[in-house]
Design a protein around this motif. Structure first.
Motif, PDB file in Angstrom:
ATOM      1  N   SER A 439      59.003  44.215  65.912  1.00  9.55           N
ATOM      2  CA  SER A 439      59.278  43.615  64.604  1.00  9.55           C
ATOM      3  C   SER A 439      60.619  42.890  64.533  1.00  9.55           C
ATOM      4  CB  SER A 439      59.191  44.681  63.509  1.00  9.55           C
ATOM      5  OG  SER A 439      60.159  45.687  63.724  1.00  9.55           O
ATOM      6  N   GLY A 440      61.663  43.412  65.196  1.00  4.37           N
ATOM      7  CA  GLY A 440      62.954  42.743  65.142  1.00  4.37           C
ATOM      8  C   GLY A 440      62.908  41.351  65.745  1.00  4.37           C
ATOM      9  N   ARG A 441      62.396  41.250  66.977  1.00  4.79           N
ATOM     10  CA  ARG A 441      62.299  39.950  67.642  1.00  4.79           C
ATOM     11  C   ARG A 441      61.292  39.055  66.931  1.00  4.79           C
ATOM     12  NH1 ARG A 441      60.626  41.442  73.504  1.00  4.79           N
ATOM     13  NH2 ARG A 441      59.618  43.169  72.378  1.00  4.79           N
ATOM     14  N   LEU A 442      60.182  39.659  66.465  1.00  2.00           N
ATOM     15  CA  LEU A 442      59.140  38.867  65.799  1.00  2.00           C
ATOM     16  C   LEU A 442      59.647  38.273  64.494  1.00  2.00           C
ATOM     17  CD1 LEU A 442      56.215  37.902  65.579  1.00  2.00           C
ATOM     18  CD2 LEU A 442      55.654  40.091  64.508  1.00  2.00           C
ATOM     19  N   THR A 443      60.341  39.073  63.689  1.00  2.00           N
ATOM     20  CA  THR A 443      60.842  38.591  62.401  1.00  2.00           C
ATOM     21  C   THR A 443      61.811  37.427  62.590  1.00  2.00           C
ATOM     22  OG1 THR A 443      60.591  40.781  61.397  1.00  2.00           O
ATOM     23  CG2 THR A 443      62.104  39.238  60.316  1.00  2.00           C
ATOM     24  N   ALA A 444      62.726  37.550  63.537  1.00  2.00           N
ATOM     25  CA  ALA A 444      63.677  36.459  63.786  1.00  2.00           C
ATOM     26  C   ALA A 444      62.961  35.190  64.240  1.00  2.00           C
ATOM     27  CB  ALA A 444      64.694  36.902  64.843  1.00  2.00           C
ATOM     28  N   ALA A 445      61.979  35.333  65.103  1.00  2.00           N
ATOM     29  CA  ALA A 445      61.249  34.167  65.615  1.00  2.00           C
ATOM     30  C   ALA A 445      60.438  33.498  64.519  1.00  2.00           C
ATOM     31  CB  ALA A 445      60.344  34.595  66.763  1.00  2.00           C
ATOM     32  N   VAL A 446      59.765  34.305  63.687  1.00  2.00           N
ATOM     33  CA  VAL A 446      58.952  33.746  62.598  1.00  2.00           C
ATOM     34  C   VAL A 446      59.844  33.029  61.593  1.00  2.00           C
ATOM     35  CG1 VAL A 446      57.458  34.332  60.646  1.00  2.00           C
ATOM     36  CG2 VAL A 446      57.065  35.386  62.885  1.00  2.00           C
ATOM     37  N   ASN A 447      60.974  33.622  61.239  1.00  2.00           N
ATOM     38  CA  ASN A 447      61.894  32.967  60.304  1.00  2.00           C
ATOM     39  C   ASN A 447      62.357  31.615  60.836  1.00  2.00           C
ATOM     40  OD1 ASN A 447      61.951  34.785  58.173  1.00  2.00           O
ATOM     41  ND2 ASN A 447      63.533  36.053  59.117  1.00  2.00           N
ATOM     42  N   ALA A 448      62.637  31.546  62.128  1.00  2.00           N
ATOM     43  CA  ALA A 448      63.094  30.286  62.718  1.00  2.00           C
ATOM     44  C   ALA A 448      62.023  29.213  62.600  1.00  2.00           C
ATOM     45  CB  ALA A 448      63.465  30.509  64.184  1.00  2.00           C
ATOM     46  N   VAL A 449      60.770  29.566  62.860  1.00  2.00           N
ATOM     47  CA  VAL A 449      59.683  28.586  62.777  1.00  2.00           C
ATOM     48  C   VAL A 449      59.467  28.141  61.339  1.00  2.00           C
ATOM     49  CG1 VAL A 449      57.209  28.216  63.138  1.00  2.00           C
ATOM     50  CG2 VAL A 449      58.548  29.482  64.838  1.00  2.00           C
ATOM     51  N   LEU A 450      59.440  29.089  60.415  1.00  2.00           N
ATOM     52  CA  LEU A 450      59.213  28.746  59.008  1.00  2.00           C
ATOM     53  C   LEU A 450      60.339  27.882  58.460  1.00  2.00           C
ATOM     54  CD1 LEU A 450      57.835  32.143  57.661  1.00  2.00           C
ATOM     55  CD2 LEU A 450      56.537  30.095  58.242  1.00  2.00           C
ATOM     56  N   ASN A 451      61.552  28.114  58.937  1.00  2.00           N
ATOM     57  CA  ASN A 451      62.671  27.266  58.521  1.00  2.00           C
ATOM     58  C   ASN A 451      62.541  25.860  59.092  1.00  2.00           C
ATOM     59  OD1 ASN A 451      64.549  28.670  56.784  1.00  2.00           O
ATOM     60  ND2 ASN A 451      64.951  30.069  58.482  1.00  2.00           N
ATOM     61  N   GLU A 452      62.215  25.773  60.367  1.00  2.00           N
ATOM     62  CA  GLU A 452      62.125  24.457  61.019  1.00  2.00           C
ATOM     63  C   GLU A 452      60.948  23.641  60.511  1.00  2.00           C
ATOM     64  OE1 GLU A 452      62.700  24.314  65.289  1.00  2.00           O
ATOM     65  OE2 GLU A 452      63.689  26.279  65.224  1.00  2.00           O
ATOM     66  N   THR A 453      59.886  24.315  60.039  1.00  2.00           N
ATOM     67  CA  THR A 453      58.738  23.592  59.501  1.00  2.00           C
ATOM     68  C   THR A 453      58.841  23.403  57.987  1.00  2.00           C
ATOM     69  OG1 THR A 453      57.526  25.695  59.369  1.00  2.00           O
ATOM     70  CG2 THR A 453      57.159  24.317  61.321  1.00  2.00           C
ATOM     71  N   ARG A 454      59.961  23.870  57.419  1.00  2.00           N
ATOM     72  CA  ARG A 454      60.221  23.743  55.972  1.00  2.00           C
ATOM     73  C   ARG A 454      59.144  24.450  55.138  1.00  2.00           C
ATOM     74  NH1 ARG A 454      60.327  18.894  58.002  1.00  2.00           N
ATOM     75  NH2 ARG A 454      58.640  18.135  56.676  1.00  2.00           N
ATOM     76  N   LEU A 455      58.629  25.554  55.655  1.00  2.00           N
ATOM     77  CA  LEU A 455      57.630  26.329  54.919  1.00  2.00           C
ATOM     78  C   LEU A 455      58.236  27.568  54.294  1.00  2.00           C
ATOM     79  CD1 LEU A 455      54.664  26.101  57.461  1.00  2.00           C
ATOM     80  CD2 LEU A 455      54.761  25.085  55.186  1.00  2.00           C
ATOM     81  N   LEU A 456      59.505  27.843  54.588  1.00  2.00           N
ATOM     82  CA  LEU A 456      60.176  28.995  53.996  1.00  2.00           C
ATOM     83  C   LEU A 456      60.877  28.552  52.718  1.00  2.00           C
ATOM     84  CD1 LEU A 456      60.478  31.969  54.818  1.00  2.00           C
ATOM     85  CD2 LEU A 456      62.723  31.402  55.735  1.00  2.00           C
ATOM     86  N   PRO A 457      60.531  29.127  51.566  1.00  2.00           N
ATOM     87  CA  PRO A 457      61.157  28.701  50.311  1.00  2.00           C
ATOM     88  C   PRO A 457      62.668  28.881  50.358  1.00  2.00           C
ATOM     89  CG  PRO A 457      59.262  30.128  49.913  1.00  2.00           C
ATOM     90  CD  PRO A 457      59.540  30.195  51.385  1.00  2.00           C
ATOM     91  N   GLU A 458      63.361  27.980  49.670  1.00  2.00           N
ATOM     92  CA  GLU A 458      64.822  28.036  49.611  1.00  2.00           C
ATOM     93  C   GLU A 458      65.278  29.281  48.858  1.00  2.00           C
ATOM     94  OE1 GLU A 458      66.848  26.091  51.122  1.00  2.00           O
ATOM     95  OE2 GLU A 458      65.358  24.635  51.863  1.00  2.00           O
TER      96      GLU A 458
END
Length: 458
Positions: A439-458
């Motif tokens: 979960s630690g590595r997965l959460t960081a990786a998912v956050n990075a992708v969602l940020n780079e694809t602009r799918l993570l709300p501000e």
């Protein structure tokens, strides 16, 4: 005076007239050169010019994507998917993956292209027995190689009733797998089939990132359609060289079923043509990947004693032998039941992912009880593709060696999806927190992708 004015006007118009004459001459030249082109039509498996990108995992330059261009056979209901040189049979042959109307009695012939010459031979047909009762099924069309054509570059398949087919009217498939390679650009390739009406963004990103943690460096997705947000994710991973999207347009040719059986949803073929897509992926990566895994985006094969497939497969081959296929037991994790409260290492992600559409696999950690064997449970496989000839949705129909069942204490599959009415109550489910070790590595990786694809709300 008039003559002087006419002369001045002519001088002004002369550059424009010259330009018009040159354009007409150029158009005439293009037209004449087009008329001189050879009449053959090569359906090259590429939807457009090949695009190459850098795979950031392996550092190799790879194709961005290839299309499965379906061809209808004249004089038959048969559809052609792709063609490959089959090195493992004696003698060698060209294998064409096809979709056939099972009740149709038709003889087919192959037109093999070798060094600008055409060689015609009678084809043999083998319709796969696992078709789920639908009218159409996946088939192998085998084209024998004549002595003068041992390395054909293209093949066309027609009804044998068409005598002496006109080459200008033939539609050719490129014959892939020209060389039986022993060194592969990928270690693990995962094949997803087929993606349709797909909107489950969060679980898709989580699955792709988990697969990378497990050692996968190529993911192939046979896509019918998806949401704009999903396409943004696919484009992101495609540009990184990790994902290859294969446009899967079977619904333009047949009435595809959206379910596994005809009584659930009648149609011409099972579940969007999932089986021919899986067989295409097997052969497409036969000499490009050391191992191929056939599963869906909501499924993960997790080792229980080691952390990655790279560590798992040597253990399995030592135990069961090399050049094998391996069956992994399915375990259902119903999304109707949620971990309450979520584990502490998952809590930070929940606030960030609340507005991202899709399932969060880290909050569904309760599985259905394991049923006594023998029970069919939708298992999936990881295989050495060079040891397998025919696959279906769950398992292998024909291989060089029987597939080995993997003990669930070594590895098994986590299938996270809605189950509907299954008669189980929450207290009957079994807690399984294995996923949390990632979960630690997965959460960081998912956050990075969602940020780079602009799918993570501000």
């Amino acid at each position: 005076m008039t003559q002087v004015l006419d002369l001045l006007l002519l001088r002004r118009l002369l550059p424009s007239l010259t330009f018009i004459i040159l354009c007409l001459m150029l158009l005439l030249l293009i037209f004449r050169s087009d008329r001189m082109l050879p009449p053959q039509k090569y359906m090259m498996q590429l939807s457009d010019e090949p695009a190459w990108v850098q795979n950031q995992t392996t550092g190799t330059t790879v194709l961005k994507g290839q299309s499965a261009h379906l061809i209808r056979v004249k004089g038959s209901k048969t559809l052609l998917v792709s063609a490959f040189l089959e090195h493992r049979t004696k003698p060698r042959k060209v294998l064409v993956i096809a979709i056939m109307f099972r009740k149709e009695k038709v003889s087919l012939q192959c037109s093999l292209r070798c060094r600008e010459q055409l060689h015609v031979s009678r084809a043999s047909v083998d319709i796969h027995w696992d078709h789920f009762g639908f009218p159409y099924g996946t088939a192998d069309v085998s084209c024998p190689l004549p002595p003068a054509c041992q390395a054909p570059t293209h093949v066309a398949v027609t009804s044998a009733a068409i005598r002496n087919p006109d080459e200008a009217d033939l539609e050719f498939l490129e014959v892939q797998n020209q060389k039986a390679l022993t060194v592969f650009p990928y270690n693990f390739t995962s094949c997803f089939s087929t993606m349709y009406n797909y909107t489950n963004i969060l679980q898709l990103v989580q699955t792709v990132e988990m697969l990378q943690l497990l050692g996968v460096n190529r993911i192939v997705i046979y896509k019918t359609n998806c949401s704009n947000e999903t396409q943004r994710v696919l484009d992101y991973y495609t540009d990184k060289g990790l994902v290859e999207v294969v446009p899967w347009s079977l619904s333009k040719y047949l009435k595809v079923s959206r379910r596994a059986k005809p009584d659930q949803d009648p149609g011409d073929i099972h579940y969007f043509g999932q089986i021919p897509a899986l067989n295409d992926c097997l052969y497409r990566f036969m000499y490009r990947s050391k191992y191929v895994a056939l599963h869906d985006p909501d499924e993960l094969i997790l080792p229980q004693t080691v952390d990655s497939w790279s560590q798992l497969l040597p253990l399995l081959e030592k135990r069961h032998g090399a050049d094998r296929c391996f069956n992994f037991e399915n375990n259902w994790f119903p999304t109707e039941f949620t971990e309450r409260p979520p584990p502490p290492n998952v809590l930070p992600a929940l606030g960030h992912w609340h507005n991202v559409f899709g399932v969060n696999i880290l909050t569904h950690l309760y599985r259905e009880p394991v049923k006594p064997k023998p029970v069919f449970n939708n298992y999936k496989i990881i295989a050495n593709p060079r040891s397998v000839f025919v696959v279906t949705v769950h398992g292998v129909l024909r291989s060089q060696e029987n597939c080995a069942w993997v003990d669930r204490k070594t590895a098994h599959m986590y299938h996270t999806k809605a189950r509907g009415q299954n008669g189980l109550k929450a207290q009957q489910l079994v807690y399984d927190g294995r996923l949390l070790s990632y979960s630690g590595r997965l959460t960081a990786a998912v956050n990075a992708v969602l940020n780079e694809t602009r799918l993570l709300p501000e």
